[in-house]
Design a protein around this motif. Structure first.
Motif, PDB file in Angstrom:
ATOM      1  N   ARG A 161       0.813  -1.217   0.000  1.00  0.00           N
ATOM      2  CA  ARG A 161       0.000   0.000   0.000  1.00  0.00           C
ATOM      3  C   ARG A 161       0.846   1.267   0.000  1.00  0.00           C
ATOM      4  O   ARG A 161       1.852   1.354   0.692  1.00  0.00           O
ATOM      5  N   VAL A 162       0.428   2.245  -0.797  1.00  0.00           N
ATOM      6  CA  VAL A 162       1.138   3.529  -0.858  1.00  0.00           C
ATOM      7  C   VAL A 162       0.123   4.670  -0.738  1.00  0.00           C
ATOM      8  O   VAL A 162      -1.064   4.473  -0.993  1.00  0.00           O
ATOM      9  N   PRO A 163       0.596   5.871  -0.366  1.00  0.00           N
ATOM     10  CA  PRO A 163      -0.301   7.040  -0.381  1.00  0.00           C
ATOM     11  C   PRO A 163      -0.533   7.514  -1.813  1.00  0.00           C
ATOM     12  O   PRO A 163       0.310   7.297  -2.690  1.00  0.00           O
ATOM     13  N   LEU A 164      -1.683   8.170  -2.036  1.00  0.00           N
ATOM     14  CA  LEU A 164      -2.033   8.664  -3.363  1.00  0.00           C
ATOM     15  C   LEU A 164      -1.174   9.870  -3.731  1.00  0.00           C
ATOM     16  O   LEU A 164      -0.793  10.657  -2.859  1.00  0.00           O
ATOM     17  N   ASN A 165      -0.887  10.002  -5.011  1.00  0.00           N
ATOM     18  CA  ASN A 165      -0.218  11.189  -5.562  1.00  0.00           C
ATOM     19  C   ASN A 165       1.209  11.386  -5.069  1.00  0.00           C
ATOM     20  O   ASN A 165       1.708  12.512  -5.032  1.00  0.00           O
ATOM     21  N   ASP A 166       1.871  10.302  -4.666  1.00  0.00           N
ATOM     22  CA  ASP A 166       3.256  10.373  -4.202  1.00  0.00           C
ATOM     23  C   ASP A 166       4.072   9.381  -5.048  1.00  0.00           C
ATOM     24  O   ASP A 166       4.216   8.210  -4.695  1.00  0.00           O
ATOM     25  N   LEU A 167       4.585   9.873  -6.176  1.00  0.00           N
ATOM     26  CA  LEU A 167       5.281   8.977  -7.106  1.00  0.00           C
ATOM     27  C   LEU A 167       6.554   8.404  -6.484  1.00  0.00           C
ATOM     28  O   LEU A 167       6.925   7.258  -6.753  1.00  0.00           O
ATOM     29  N   ALA A 168       7.199   9.199  -5.616  1.00  0.00           N
ATOM     30  CA  ALA A 168       8.424   8.720  -4.959  1.00  0.00           C
ATOM     31  C   ALA A 168       8.138   7.453  -4.147  1.00  0.00           C
ATOM     32  O   ALA A 168       8.981   6.558  -4.066  1.00  0.00           O
ATOM     33  N   ALA A 169       6.942   7.376  -3.565  1.00  0.00           N
ATOM     34  CA  ALA A 169       6.592   6.186  -2.766  1.00  0.00           C
ATOM     35  C   ALA A 169       6.532   4.950  -3.654  1.00  0.00           C
ATOM     36  O   ALA A 169       6.937   3.858  -3.244  1.00  0.00           O
ATOM     37  N   VAL A 170       6.033   5.105  -4.879  1.00  0.00           N
ATOM     38  CA  VAL A 170       5.958   3.967  -5.802  1.00  0.00           C
ATOM     39  C   VAL A 170       7.361   3.622  -6.315  1.00  0.00           C
ATOM     40  O   VAL A 170       7.714   2.447  -6.454  1.00  0.00           O
ATOM     41  N   GLU A 171       8.163   4.658  -6.559  1.00  0.00           N
ATOM     42  CA  GLU A 171       9.553   4.410  -7.002  1.00  0.00           C
ATOM     43  C   GLU A 171      10.337   3.674  -5.923  1.00  0.00           C
ATOM     44  O   GLU A 171      11.158   2.800  -6.230  1.00  0.00           O
ATOM     45  N   ALA A 172      10.061   3.993  -4.667  1.00  0.00           N
ATOM     46  CA  ALA A 172      10.731   3.299  -3.569  1.00  0.00           C
ATOM     47  C   ALA A 172      10.340   1.825  -3.544  1.00  0.00           C
ATOM     48  O   ALA A 172      11.184   0.946  -3.332  1.00  0.00           O
ATOM     49  N   ILE A 173       9.062   1.537  -3.793  1.00  0.00           N
ATOM     50  CA  ILE A 173       8.614   0.130  -3.864  1.00  0.00           C
ATOM     51  C   ILE A 173       9.332  -0.568  -5.019  1.00  0.00           C
ATOM     52  O   ILE A 173       9.760  -1.721  -4.907  1.00  0.00           O
ATOM     53  N   ALA A 174       9.470   0.154  -6.145  1.00  0.00           N
ATOM     54  CA  ALA A 174      10.131  -0.443  -7.316  1.00  0.00           C
ATOM     55  C   ALA A 174      11.557  -0.873  -6.960  1.00  0.00           C
ATOM     56  O   ALA A 174      12.032  -1.897  -7.438  1.00  0.00           O
ATOM     57  N   ARG A 175      12.217  -0.078  -6.109  1.00  0.00           N
ATOM     58  CA  ARG A 175      13.598  -0.421  -5.728  1.00  0.00           C
ATOM     59  C   ARG A 175      13.668  -1.576  -4.749  1.00  0.00           C
ATOM     60  O   ARG A 175      14.584  -2.381  -4.786  1.00  0.00           O
ATOM     61  N   THR A 176      12.659  -1.676  -3.838  1.00  0.00           N
ATOM     62  CA  THR A 176      12.766  -2.636  -2.739  1.00  0.00           C
ATOM     63  C   THR A 176      11.987  -3.930  -2.966  1.00  0.00           C
ATOM     64  O   THR A 176      12.199  -4.902  -2.260  1.00  0.00           O
ATOM     65  N   HIS A 177      11.039  -3.931  -3.922  1.00  0.00           N
ATOM     66  CA  HIS A 177      10.220  -5.123  -4.148  1.00  0.00           C
ATOM     67  C   HIS A 177      10.470  -5.655  -5.556  1.00  0.00           C
ATOM     68  O   HIS A 177      10.294  -4.941  -6.525  1.00  0.00           O
ATOM     69  N   GLN A 178      10.837  -6.923  -5.629  1.00  0.00           N
ATOM     70  CA  GLN A 178      11.135  -7.529  -6.936  1.00  0.00           C
ATOM     71  C   GLN A 178       9.922  -8.212  -7.553  1.00  0.00           C
ATOM     72  O   GLN A 178       9.968  -8.654  -8.692  1.00  0.00           O
ATOM     73  N   SER A 179       8.817  -8.320  -6.777  1.00  0.00           N
ATOM     74  CA  SER A 179       7.700  -9.170  -7.221  1.00  0.00           C
ATOM     75  C   SER A 179       6.461  -8.404  -7.644  1.00  0.00           C
ATOM     76  O   SER A 179       5.384  -8.981  -7.751  1.00  0.00           O
ATOM     77  N   VAL A 180       6.619  -7.105  -7.890  1.00  0.00           N
ATOM     78  CA  VAL A 180       5.444  -6.320  -8.280  1.00  0.00           C
ATOM     79  C   VAL A 180       5.002  -6.703  -9.697  1.00  0.00           C
ATOM     80  O   VAL A 180       5.828  -6.828 -10.601  1.00  0.00           O
ATOM     81  N   ALA A 181       3.693  -6.908  -9.861  1.00  0.00           N
ATOM     82  CA  ALA A 181       3.148  -7.222 -11.192  1.00  0.00           C
ATOM     83  C   ALA A 181       2.250  -6.110 -11.708  1.00  0.00           C
ATOM     84  O   ALA A 181       2.042  -5.995 -12.923  1.00  0.00           O
ATOM     85  N   ALA A 182       1.704  -5.292 -10.803  1.00  0.00           N
ATOM     86  CA  ALA A 182       0.699  -4.314 -11.246  1.00  0.00           C
ATOM     87  C   ALA A 182       0.518  -3.206 -10.227  1.00  0.00           C
ATOM     88  O   ALA A 182       0.817  -3.372  -9.042  1.00  0.00           O
ATOM     89  N   VAL A 183       0.016  -2.069 -10.718  1.00  0.00           N
ATOM     90  CA  VAL A 183      -0.462  -0.970  -9.875  1.00  0.00           C
ATOM     91  C   VAL A 183      -1.968  -0.892 -10.086  1.00  0.00           C
ATOM     92  O   VAL A 183      -2.436  -0.957 -11.228  1.00  0.00           O
ATOM     93  N   PHE A 184      -2.712  -0.756  -8.986  1.00  0.00           N
ATOM     94  CA  PHE A 184      -4.172  -0.779  -9.044  1.00  0.00           C
ATOM     95  C   PHE A 184      -4.701   0.495  -8.404  1.00  0.00           C
ATOM     96  O   PHE A 184      -4.550   0.712  -7.208  1.00  0.00           O
ATOM     97  N   ILE A 185      -5.313   1.379  -9.205  1.00  0.00           N
ATOM     98  CA  ILE A 185      -5.656   2.709  -8.704  1.00  0.00           C
ATOM     99  C   ILE A 185      -6.998   3.176  -9.251  1.00  0.00           C
ATOM    100  O   ILE A 185      -7.361   2.864 -10.386  1.00  0.00           O
ATOM    101  N   GLU A 186      -7.755   3.924  -8.436  1.00  0.00           N
ATOM    102  CA  GLU A 186      -8.944   4.629  -8.933  1.00  0.00           C
ATOM    103  C   GLU A 186      -8.481   5.970  -9.507  1.00  0.00           C
ATOM    104  O   GLU A 186      -7.730   6.695  -8.856  1.00  0.00           O
ATOM    105  N   ALA A 187      -8.958   6.327 -10.692  1.00  0.00           N
ATOM    106  CA  ALA A 187      -8.566   7.620 -11.272  1.00  0.00           C
ATOM    107  C   ALA A 187      -9.040   8.754 -10.362  1.00  0.00           C
ATOM    108  O   ALA A 187      -8.353   9.760 -10.186  1.00  0.00           O
ATOM    109  N   ILE A 188     -10.232   8.594  -9.798  1.00  0.00           N
ATOM    110  CA  ILE A 188     -10.697   9.470  -8.722  1.00  0.00           C
ATOM    111  C   ILE A 188     -11.249   8.561  -7.638  1.00  0.00           C
ATOM    112  O   ILE A 188     -12.197   7.808  -7.888  1.00  0.00           O
ATOM    113  N   GLN A 189     -10.660   8.599  -6.438  1.00  0.00           N
ATOM    114  CA  GLN A 189     -11.195   7.774  -5.353  1.00  0.00           C
ATOM    115  C   GLN A 189     -12.605   8.254  -5.013  1.00  0.00           C
ATOM    116  O   GLN A 189     -12.815   9.444  -4.772  1.00  0.00           O
ATOM    117  N   GLY A 190     -13.560   7.312  -4.989  1.00  0.00           N
ATOM    118  CA  GLY A 190     -14.947   7.668  -4.715  1.00  0.00           C
ATOM    119  C   GLY A 190     -15.285   7.544  -3.242  1.00  0.00           C
ATOM    120  O   GLY A 190     -15.435   8.542  -2.534  1.00  0.00           O
TER     121      GLY A 190
END
Ligand SMILES: *Cc1c(COP(=O)(O)O)cnc(C)c1O
Length: 405
Positions: A161-190
């Motif tokens: 899980r990551v916070p919304l609108n924080d690309l650095a948080a996703v980049e950090a996951i990319a560096r530390t997790h080797q098993s990511v297959a997908a990002v799952f996001i609502e374009a606008i959280q309802g």
């Protein structure tokens, strides 16, 4: 007729004590004869409002010829709807189901199998704080809300899980997790409070997913189907997802779900990998085809953009100087008005609006008034909605902040 105190319906909703009996356009009536302006469309479902002549005629006609036949046979309406949806989305194919959580469940299965095909033993999916993806065991595990999950543990694993609108948080996951297959996001959280993913953020995710070979899966169950002024909310960012679940407004009230896929994601499911009895039946797909045709013929996306702007400006003009007003978020006819205190009581106040009609609205995340009107709302009706909201919210805030002016 069952009375409220002796209902045999499981109490999964603490619902309001009125029975709605019929509707016309953006208006609905309860069994007692009181009229309400519909600012919610059954939670973004009644795209064409109520008793729309084109939709009613199409459903009636379809009911006379064929309601259901199973996916053991080709379904003509399903083929036509898949052609239309892939064309407007710029994607390759579609799996049809019956609800939002089912569309998301299919998306999660696609992501996991895609991961396995790429040699990942335990694929992980990046999900968001305050996300809502449904209430099956897998989709509630992807949901970012402890209240939705509580009591249903153990949760499904494989989510990061990551916070919304924080690309650095996703980049950090990319560096530390080797098993990511997908990002799952609502374009606008309802359900999460009408929180839009920023345009640059969605574009950054698209880039990162391309670099990493991850699937970009955009949940458009609530924000899709023309509500924001484009077919799909992510189209404001000029990107195309790999996987896109749809449901809610797709067939204007007839239950339906769909997951669209593109490229490698479109080739994941083979015969036997997934299925559904009701999904894509002739009746629901006919209602969806008529919904799409009417949105286009009547310019309802342009209308959603224009009327949404009118409502936003009206609410800002009437409320932004009030103590307790925080902000208005969203796009088109998907708007959230945040206050600084819990305001759930506004839902009842809207029903009880003095005068000849009440209003149907919703409050989510305790402090956010959520508006999701039918896309057919006209300017005069929008003025009525704004006037009623300004009245009840002003009175509410005056009670909460008695010394402000
Ligand atoms: C409503 C919603 C769902 C769940 O849809 P159901 O049809 O209730 O299962 C999933 N994702 C989002 C973004 C939603 O708003």
């Amino acid at each position: 007729m069952s009375t409220l105190s002796h209902s045999h319906v499981m109490p999964t909703y603490s619902n309001l004590p009125i029975f709605l009996s019929h509707g016309q356009g953006v208006w609905v009536w309860d069994e007692a004869g009181r009229k309400y302006l519909d600012g919610l469309a059954g939670i973004a479902v009644n795209t064409l409002g109520h008793n729309h002549p084109r939709l009613v005629a199409a459903i009636t006609d379809q009911a006379r010829s064929l309601i259901h036949c199973s996916n053991l046979y080709k379904v003509r309406n399903q083929e036509t709807l898949a052609d239309r949806l892939t064309a407007i989305a710029g994607m390759d194919n579609v799996f049809f189901c019956n609800s939002g959580l089912e569309a998301n469940e299919a998306a999660l299965k696609i992501a996991r199998k895609y991961g396995h095909e790429r040699g990942i033993d335990r694929p992980e999916i990046i999900v968001y704080e305050n996300a809502f993806h449904g209430r099956s065991i897998a989709t509630l595990s992807a949901t970012g809300n402890a209240k939705v999950q509580k009591g249903f543990e153990p949760l499904v694993e494989g989510f990061v899980r990551v916070p919304l609108n924080d690309l650095a948080a996703v980049e950090a996951i990319a560096r530390t997790h080797q098993s990511v297959a997908a990002v799952f996001i609502e374009a606008i959280q309802g359900e999460g409070g009408i929180n839009p993913a920023r345009i640059e953020y969605l574009q950054g995710l698209r880039r990162l997913c391309d670099e990493r070979g991850w699937l970009l899966m955009i949940d458009e169950v609530q924000c899709g189907m023309g509500r924001t002024g484009r077919w799909f909310a992510h189209q404001w960012a000029d990107i195309v997802p790999d996987v896109m679940p749809l449901a809610k407004g797709l067939a204007s009230g007839v239950p339906i779900g769909a997951v669209l896929a593109r490229g490698a994601a479109a080739a994941v499911f083979k015969p036997g990998n997934h299925g559904t009895t009701f999904g894509g039946n002739p009746l629901a797909t006919r209602a969806a085809l008529e919904t799409l045709a009417t949105i286009e013929a009547d310019g309802l996306m342009r209308n959603a953009e224009r009327i949404g702007a009118q409502i936003r400006e009206g609410l800002l003009a009437g409320l932004s100087e009030r103590q307790g007003f925080v902000e208005i978020r969203g796009r088109g006819l998907m708007l959230g008005l945040e206050l600084d205190v819990p305001c759930g009581e506004l839902v009842q106040a809207a029903l009880d609006l003095p005068g000849e009609h009440g209003m149907l609205i919703n409050v989510t995340q305790e402090r956010v008034v959520r508006l999701l009107p039918p896309l057919i709302m006209n300017s005069r009706e929008a003025d009525q909605l704004v006037a009623g909201l300004v009245q009840i919210i002003s009175e509410f805030l005056a009670r909460q902040h008695p010394h402000a002016h």
